[in-house]
Scaffold this motif. Structure first.
Motif, PDB file in Angstrom:
ATOM      1  N   ARG A   1      -6.909   2.609   3.761  1.00  0.00           N
ATOM      2  CA  ARG A   1      -6.347   1.255   3.776  1.00  0.00           C
ATOM      3  C   ARG A   1      -4.840   1.308   4.040  1.00  0.00           C
ATOM      4  O   ARG A   1      -4.301   0.516   4.809  1.00  0.00           O
ATOM      5  N   PHE A   2      -4.169   2.291   3.416  1.00  0.00           N
ATOM      6  CA  PHE A   2      -2.741   2.477   3.658  1.00  0.00           C
ATOM      7  C   PHE A   2      -2.475   2.759   5.134  1.00  0.00           C
ATOM      8  O   PHE A   2      -1.587   2.166   5.747  1.00  0.00           O
TER       9      PHE A   2
ATOM     10  N   GLN B   1      -5.749   2.501  -5.037  1.00  0.00           N
ATOM     11  CA  GLN B   1      -5.070   3.329  -4.034  1.00  0.00           C
ATOM     12  C   GLN B   1      -6.118   3.833  -3.058  1.00  0.00           C
ATOM     13  O   GLN B   1      -7.181   4.314  -3.454  1.00  0.00           O
TER      14      GLN B   1
ATOM     15  N   SER C   1      -2.967  -0.251   7.381  1.00  0.00           N
ATOM     16  CA  SER C   1      -1.867  -1.189   7.155  1.00  0.00           C
ATOM     17  C   SER C   1      -0.606  -0.732   7.873  1.00  0.00           C
ATOM     18  O   SER C   1       0.090  -1.532   8.504  1.00  0.00           O
TER      19      SER C   1
ATOM     20  N   GLU D   1       0.847  -1.191   0.000  1.00  0.00           N
ATOM     21  CA  GLU D   1       0.000   0.000   0.000  1.00  0.00           C
ATOM     22  C   GLU D   1       0.889   1.251   0.000  1.00  0.00           C
ATOM     23  O   GLU D   1       1.961   1.255   0.600  1.00  0.00           O
TER      24      GLU D   1
END
Length: 165
Positions: A74-75, A70, A78, A37
């Motif tokens: 979520r990035f 993208q 994570s 990510e």
């Protein structure tokens, strides 16, 4: 010279080899995103370094975000899981998320999504990295507390970790 041929045959066959075509900006972005990510800001920086125009990179990232490739949320989630599993505390992680250009709301949402207990993360890290702090040695307590504070844990979490031992 090779038997049965002239000296130019080897050099002409080398020039006939196909070169890989230059990857498109979309291919570059997808290549980065399939590895792990990336935040929007981080992906834009990497694309620009690889020769993509800044405006083109922004438009491309918009397309990738719309398609679900993208996603800053979520990035962030994570990164929180990754850093916590390697022994970093909430303050350190929040500061790192801020360097990725995430809003304070996105950072708060990512931190809230963390399912473990920060006190337990600190205590586990202390058991692994500073087991001597689990004794009554005040000097070992101080060193362990300094270590946990540098890793981004609060004083309350540090006290819990030392007393849990």
């Amino acid at each position: 010279m090779r038997p049965g041929g002239d000296g130019d045959a080897a050099s002409s066959s080398a020039s006939k080899r196909r070169r890989r075509p230059e990857p498109s900006p979309t291919q570059r972005a997808l290549s980065l995103l399939t590895r792990r990510e990336h935040s929007r800001l981080e992906l834009a920086r990497k694309l620009i370094v690889r020769g993509v125009d800044a405006n083109e990179a922004d438009a491309l990232i918009d397309k990738l975000a719309d398609a679900g490739w993208q996603n800053d949320s979520r990035f962030a989630e994570s990164l929180v899981r990754s850093r916590a599993s390697t022994g970093y505390g909430p303050r350190y992680i929040e500061a790192e998320l801020a360097t990725h250009g995430l809003s304070s709301d996105a950072i708060a949402a990512a931190m809230d999504s963390f399912e473990d207990d920060w006190n337990e993360v600190a205590a586990d890290l202390l058991r692994r990295r500073h087991p001597q702090a689990l004794t009554d040695d005040r000097n070992a307590h101080r060193k362990a507390a300094d270590f946990l504070l540098r890793r981004g844990f609060s004083m309350e979490q540090v006290r819990f970790a030392i007393n849990a031992g």
